[in-house]
Design a protein around this motif. Structure first.
Motif, mmCIF file in Angstrom:
data_model
loop_
_atom_site.group_PDB
_atom_site.id
_atom_site.type_symbol
_atom_site.label_atom_id
_atom_site.label_comp_id
_atom_site.label_asym_id
_atom_site.label_seq_id
_atom_site.Cartn_x
_atom_site.Cartn_y
_atom_site.Cartn_z
ATOM 1 N N HIS A 204 52.420 -42.499 55.420
ATOM 2 C CA HIS A 204 52.372 -42.060 54.029
ATOM 3 C C HIS A 204 50.967 -41.546 53.707
ATOM 4 N N THR A 205 50.907 -40.386 53.049
ATOM 5 C CA THR A 205 49.634 -39.873 52.552
ATOM 6 C C THR A 205 49.562 -40.224 51.072
ATOM 7 N N HIS A 206 48.513 -40.919 50.707
ATOM 8 C CA HIS A 206 48.365 -41.413 49.337
ATOM 9 C C HIS A 206 47.160 -40.743 48.683
ATOM 10 N N GLU A 207 47.295 -40.458 47.413
ATOM 11 C CA GLU A 207 46.156 -39.936 46.647
ATOM 12 C C GLU A 207 45.100 -41.036 46.532
ATOM 13 N N PRO B 10 41.631 -40.218 49.077
ATOM 14 C CA PRO B 10 42.962 -39.823 49.554
ATOM 15 C C PRO B 10 43.018 -40.074 51.066
ATOM 16 N N GLN B 11 44.157 -40.572 51.529
ATOM 17 C CA GLN B 11 44.209 -41.041 52.913
ATOM 18 C C GLN B 11 45.639 -41.049 53.431
ATOM 19 N N THR B 12 45.803 -40.838 54.727
ATOM 20 C CA THR B 12 47.083 -41.037 55.392
ATOM 21 C C THR B 12 47.073 -42.427 55.999
ATOM 22 N N TYR B 13 48.195 -43.150 55.861
ATOM 23 C CA TYR B 13 48.301 -44.532 56.324
ATOM 24 C C TYR B 13 49.522 -44.728 57.207
ATOM 25 N N GLU C 17 43.854 -37.949 60.428
ATOM 26 C CA GLU C 17 45.035 -37.065 60.476
ATOM 27 C C GLU C 17 45.110 -36.288 61.758
#
Length: 158
Positions: A14-17, A94-97, A158
């Motif tokens: 999931h990429t989250h703001e 902002p990050q992808t997890y 990423e």
């Protein structure tokens, strides 16, 4: 993978703001992580003093880890502009997890975290960002019983 253990697979990516979390932050030595439960109790009391409304989502953020232990922030999402002197504001970019589901009792959460760091991370083709990672307690989680599920969010390049 460690012999005798089930392979741990991310529940989802999931990429989250950006996230802005305010709450109580304490340093916990690795051999005293059981004190995190007391920190959550103190944070819950703080929330009750501020409002009768219980937030649907709470966060446990692990950050500034060193050889002795780590900082742990028990908190809720807030606006970046909200500041309080008694609470710590931690902003995550902002990050992808990689998101891992933990369906068992919260007392066994450490087993899932250990499996992520000892088994999944070294065997994954993904690179983990050095920095804060967190537990996300959704509306189904019941702090009185320690059940209802938790998600572990690990930041990825990423």
């Amino acid at each position: 993978m460690t012999p005798g253990k089930t392979e741990l697979v991310p529940y989802r990516f999931h990429t989250h703001e950006a996230l802005h979390i305010k709450g109580l932050s304490r340093f916990h030595p690795f051999d005293e992580v059981d004190q995190i439960a007391d920190q959550w109790g103190e944070f819950a009391a703080t929330l009750k003093q501020r409002s009768a409304a219980v937030p649907a989502v709470t966060f446990g953020i692990i950050y500034d880890t060193n050889k002795r232990g780590f900082h742990y922030l028990s908190g809720i999402e807030t606006l970046k502009t909200e500041r309080e002197t008694k609470l710590t504001l931690l902003s995550l970019p902002p990050q992808t997890y990689a998101v891992f589901a933990h369906a068992d009792h919260v007392a066994t959460l450490r087993d899932t975290c250990d499996a992520i760091w000892a088994d999944w991370v070294p065997h994954s083709k993904r690179k983990v960002v050095e920095g804060p990672w967190f537990e996300r307690y959704g509306s189904a989680f019941d702090p009185a019983t320690g059940t209802g599920g938790v998600e572990i969010w690990i930041p990825l390049l990423e």
